[in-house]
Design a protein around this motif. Structure first.
Motif, PDB file in Angstrom:
ATOM      1  N   UNK A 144       0.806  -1.217   0.000  1.00 38.47           N
ATOM      2  CA  UNK A 144       0.000   0.000   0.000  1.00 38.47           C
ATOM      3  C   UNK A 144       0.844   1.275   0.000  1.00 38.47           C
ATOM      4  N   UNK A 145       2.141   1.138  -0.193  1.00 39.08           N
ATOM      5  CA  UNK A 145       3.043   2.278  -0.138  1.00 39.08           C
ATOM      6  C   UNK A 145       3.658   2.556  -1.507  1.00 39.08           C
ATOM      7  N   UNK A 146       4.124   3.785  -1.673  1.00 35.87           N
ATOM      8  CA  UNK A 146       5.000   4.123  -2.794  1.00 35.87           C
ATOM      9  C   UNK A 146       6.411   4.016  -2.249  1.00 35.87           C
ATOM     10  N   UNK A 147       7.066   2.921  -2.563  1.00 35.47           N
ATOM     11  CA  UNK A 147       8.381   2.620  -2.006  1.00 35.47           C
ATOM     12  C   UNK A 147       9.449   2.991  -3.026  1.00 35.47           C
ATOM     13  N   UNK A 148      10.262   3.980  -2.712  1.00 33.80           N
ATOM     14  CA  UNK A 148      11.258   4.447  -3.678  1.00 33.80           C
ATOM     15  C   UNK A 148      12.473   3.538  -3.757  1.00 33.80           C
ATOM     16  N   UNK A 149      12.818   2.814  -2.700  1.00 30.02           N
ATOM     17  CA  UNK A 149      13.788   1.720  -2.742  1.00 30.02           C
ATOM     18  C   UNK A 149      15.145   2.141  -3.302  1.00 30.02           C
ATOM     19  N   UNK A 150      15.780   3.101  -2.633  1.00 31.11           N
ATOM     20  CA  UNK A 150      17.019   3.684  -3.157  1.00 31.11           C
ATOM     21  C   UNK A 150      18.158   2.677  -3.305  1.00 31.11           C
ATOM     22  N   UNK A 151      18.142   1.579  -2.553  1.00 35.80           N
ATOM     23  CA  UNK A 151      19.233   0.607  -2.628  1.00 35.80           C
ATOM     24  C   UNK A 151      19.176  -0.253  -3.896  1.00 35.80           C
ATOM     25  N   UNK A 152      18.003  -0.332  -4.523  1.00 31.56           N
ATOM     26  CA  UNK A 152      17.837  -1.210  -5.677  1.00 31.56           C
ATOM     27  C   UNK A 152      17.208  -0.534  -6.891  1.00 31.56           C
ATOM     28  N   UNK A 153      16.653   0.639  -6.716  1.00 33.36           N
ATOM     29  CA  UNK A 153      15.918   1.294  -7.784  1.00 33.36           C
ATOM     30  C   UNK A 153      16.872   1.816  -8.861  1.00 33.36           C
ATOM     31  N   UNK A 154      16.703   1.339 -10.085  1.00 31.70           N
ATOM     32  CA  UNK A 154      17.574   1.768 -11.188  1.00 31.70           C
ATOM     33  C   UNK A 154      17.429   3.262 -11.467  1.00 31.70           C
ATOM     34  N   UNK A 155      16.310   3.849 -11.056  1.00 32.96           N
ATOM     35  CA  UNK A 155      16.119   5.284 -11.286  1.00 32.96           C
ATOM     36  C   UNK A 155      17.048   6.121 -10.403  1.00 32.96           C
ATOM     37  N   UNK A 156      17.593   5.542  -9.351  1.00 37.85           N
ATOM     38  CA  UNK A 156      18.629   6.207  -8.559  1.00 37.85           C
ATOM     39  C   UNK A 156      19.847   6.456  -9.451  1.00 37.85           C
ATOM     40  N   UNK A 157      20.318   5.398 -10.081  1.00 35.93           N
ATOM     41  CA  UNK A 157      21.462   5.517 -10.992  1.00 35.93           C
ATOM     42  C   UNK A 157      21.123   6.375 -12.203  1.00 35.93           C
ATOM     43  N   UNK A 158      19.914   6.212 -12.723  1.00 34.29           N
ATOM     44  CA  UNK A 158      19.497   6.929 -13.930  1.00 34.29           C
ATOM     45  C   UNK A 158      19.567   8.439 -13.754  1.00 34.29           C
ATOM     46  N   UNK A 159      19.297   8.911 -12.547  1.00 29.03           N
ATOM     47  CA  UNK A 159      19.342  10.352 -12.299  1.00 29.03           C
ATOM     48  C   UNK A 159      20.714  10.931 -12.603  1.00 29.03           C
ATOM     49  N   UNK A 160      21.730  10.124 -12.448  1.00 25.71           N
ATOM     50  CA  UNK A 160      23.099  10.590 -12.685  1.00 25.71           C
ATOM     51  C   UNK A 160      23.571  10.259 -14.099  1.00 25.71           C
ATOM     52  N   UNK A 161      22.921   9.274 -14.725  1.00 27.27           N
ATOM     53  CA  UNK A 161      23.195   8.982 -16.130  1.00 27.27           C
ATOM     54  C   UNK A 161      22.720  10.119 -17.018  1.00 27.27           C
ATOM     55  N   UNK A 162      21.589  10.716 -16.649  1.00 22.52           N
ATOM     56  CA  UNK A 162      21.001  11.770 -17.468  1.00 22.52           C
ATOM     57  C   UNK A 162      21.333  13.172 -16.971  1.00 22.52           C
ATOM     58  N   UNK A 163      21.844  13.275 -15.736  1.00 23.18           N
ATOM     59  CA  UNK A 163      22.108  14.603 -15.176  1.00 23.18           C
ATOM     60  C   UNK A 163      23.550  14.841 -14.804  1.00 23.18           C
ATOM     61  N   UNK A 164      23.958  14.307 -13.672  1.00 21.36           N
ATOM     62  CA  UNK A 164      25.275  14.612 -13.106  1.00 21.36           C
ATOM     63  C   UNK A 164      26.419  14.313 -14.061  1.00 21.36           C
ATOM     64  N   UNK A 165      26.417  13.117 -14.638  1.00 17.20           N
ATOM     65  CA  UNK A 165      27.503  12.718 -15.534  1.00 17.20           C
ATOM     66  C   UNK A 165      27.620  13.611 -16.753  1.00 17.20           C
ATOM     67  N   UNK A 166      26.540  13.785 -17.525  1.00 13.43           N
ATOM     68  CA  UNK A 166      26.618  14.667 -18.693  1.00 13.43           C
ATOM     69  C   UNK A 166      27.001  16.107 -18.343  1.00 13.43           C
ATOM     70  N   UNK A 167      26.570  16.587 -17.172  1.00 14.03           N
ATOM     71  CA  UNK A 167      26.940  17.954 -16.775  1.00 14.03           C
ATOM     72  C   UNK A 167      28.449  18.083 -16.593  1.00 14.03           C
ATOM     73  N   UNK A 168      29.076  17.081 -15.995  1.00 15.52           N
ATOM     74  CA  UNK A 168      30.530  17.116 -15.794  1.00 15.52           C
ATOM     75  C   UNK A 168      31.241  17.155 -17.142  1.00 15.52           C
ATOM     76  N   UNK A 169      30.796  16.314 -18.068  1.00 16.23           N
ATOM     77  CA  UNK A 169      31.414  16.277 -19.390  1.00 16.23           C
ATOM     78  C   UNK A 169      31.248  17.622 -20.102  1.00 16.23           C
TER      79      UNK A 169
END
Length: 439
Positions: A144-169
């Motif tokens: 019954x919850x919206x569980x964001x699951x930061x330890x396993x959620x691929x969207x955790x990594x995705x945030x840096x694939x589309x944001x942090x990493x490209x910004x550094x480059x």
């Protein structure tokens, strides 16, 4: 700059060159990615928004609660994001070790629930750990919850694939740095950024920094802890090195006083680890190189952390009866005892067994007859003098045997005739099949 929502301010953080006069590197340009300038104050803003965004509408309509297993910045960001959308937020953890963070979460309207846990972070391999069981319950399809699951959620990594990493480059003119240094927590930022950088240049060297086993550094796991993090892949890192709480605090002070960057302990650890690693390479270089590390959050929320470990930085005297004053030789000389010998010693001499873990970890499983004195309280008691009678031997236990060794060394210095540390800690005791009881 005009924005429609505070979430539009997440990302696009600056990449700032650290003055070479500060770090002393002659051939390497060192840059800090200032994630502390995200609107909620940390690198976790990116992952939190990316993880929770798909479920917010349904959560609002169904009056569901957003839940995360977090004791820090992820919980802070999620509580703000949930509140913006009229959704309640609950964080589940077994220990919030930074008092300022607990108070802030309550101020933001978060519900804080502390469950017993055998270790200081989620260990999915431990099937009878209450925190792990809760994780499994939340992960069910009928939750019954919206569980964001930061330890396993691929969207955790995705945030840096589309944001942090490209910004550094982009900020480096379309090229990847030669070195990327990252502290490892959930491993989302280090994994995502590393993938982007290596896509531009496979030769990028990635240094992962983990906490020394005897130290607590907010936001960084020990090498044992990261093994249980679903997003952690050792292949991401060319090198994994340890940093200490002292490294983190010294780095914080340097970044704040010399660079005008009020970084928290994770950023301080990243800076110290980066300089130490790069200094060994710098002397052999003849061409310019670049290196990037992440400043994860800000210094203001960690004054109690600094006060406990380095009171001199806040104008307070360093107490002699403190583990901070121990030398490496004193710690190495502390008496350790393995599980089999400890069982015999307990049966024959009945030492006082002191468990230094959190009350929740203690409640989950502990040695029969032991008393629970959490390490912070033990430190306060020791500052006032020898807290245990010299007439009775003492066995100290912590998760992996590192912190208990420090306290054993300190109590020995203070004159206790027979104090020993359980080698390998409660984890070794459990793995050996020695008996544990539950409250």
């Amino acid at each position: 700059m005009r924005l429609d929502s505070i979430t539009d301010a997440i990302g696009d953080t600056p990449l700032v060159r650290v003055d070479p006069a500060v770090h002393g590197l002659r051939h390497i340009d060192l840059y800090a990615k200032l994630e502390m300038l995200n609107p909620f104050g940390s690198v976790k803003d990116r992952a939190a928004w990316n993880m929770v965004r798909p479920g917010l509408k349904a959560a609002a309509e169904g009056r569901h609660t957003v839940v995360e297993l977090s004791s820090g910045n992820t919980a802070k960001a999620l509580s703000l994001l949930a509140g913006m959308h009229g959704v309640s937020f609950k964080t589940v953890t077994n220990r919030i070790r930074i008092p300022e963070m607990r108070d802030l979460l309550l101020l933001l309207g978060a519900e804080v629930e502390e469950l017993p846990g055998q270790t200081e972070c989620l260990d999915p391999s431990s099937t009878d750990d209450p925190l792990t069981l809760f994780h499994q319950e939340l992960s069910g399809s009928d939750s019954p919850y919206v569980y964001t699951d930061q330890y396993y959620n691929a969207r955790n990594t995705e945030a840096h694939l589309t944001g942090t990493g490209p910004e550094i480059v982009a900020d480096l003119g379309g090229r990847a740095p030669d070195h990327f240094i990252a502290c490892v927590g959930t491993a989302g930022s280090s994994t995502g950024v590393a993938r982007v950088l290596r896509a531009h240049d496979p030769a990028v060297h990635v240094l992962g920094l983990v906490a020394h086993k005897a130290d607590f550094i907010p936001g960084i796991r020990t090498i044992d802890e990261v093994q249980g993090v679903g997003l952690f892949d050792p292949a991401t890192y060319d090198t994994i090195a340890t940093v200490t709480a002292d490294d983190a605090i010294e780095g914080m002070v340097t970044l704040a006083r010399r660079c005008g960057m009020p970084a928290g302990p994770t950023g301080g650890a990243a800076y110290s680890g980066a300089v130490r690693h790069l200094r060994a390479l710098d002397a052999e270089l003849t061409e310019r190189r670049t290196a990037v590390f992440i400043v994860c959050d800000r210094i203001e929320g960690y004054l109690s952390y600094v006060r406990r470990r380095r009171p001199d930085l806040l104008g307070r005297p360093v107490h002699r009866n403190s583990v901070a004053t121990l030398t490496d030789a004193e710690v190495a000389a502390a008496t350790g005892i393995d599980v089999a010998a400890a069982e015999r010693w307990i049966a024959e001499d009945r030492p006082l067994v002191v468990d230094l873990r959190s009350p929740f970890s203690y409640a989950a499983l502990h040695i029969a007859g032991s008393v629970n004195i959490v390490d912070e309280l033990c430190a306060e008691l020791i500052e006032g003098g020898l807290p245990f009678s010299k007439s009775r031997p003492v066995l100290l236990a912590c998760p992996v045997g590192e912190q208990s060794a420090r306290y054993a060394a300190l109590l020995t210095r203070m004159g206790h005739p027979d104090v020993r540390s359980l080698s390998g800690g409660i984890i070794a005791w459990r793995d050996a099949g020695a008996p544990l009881v539950r409250e």
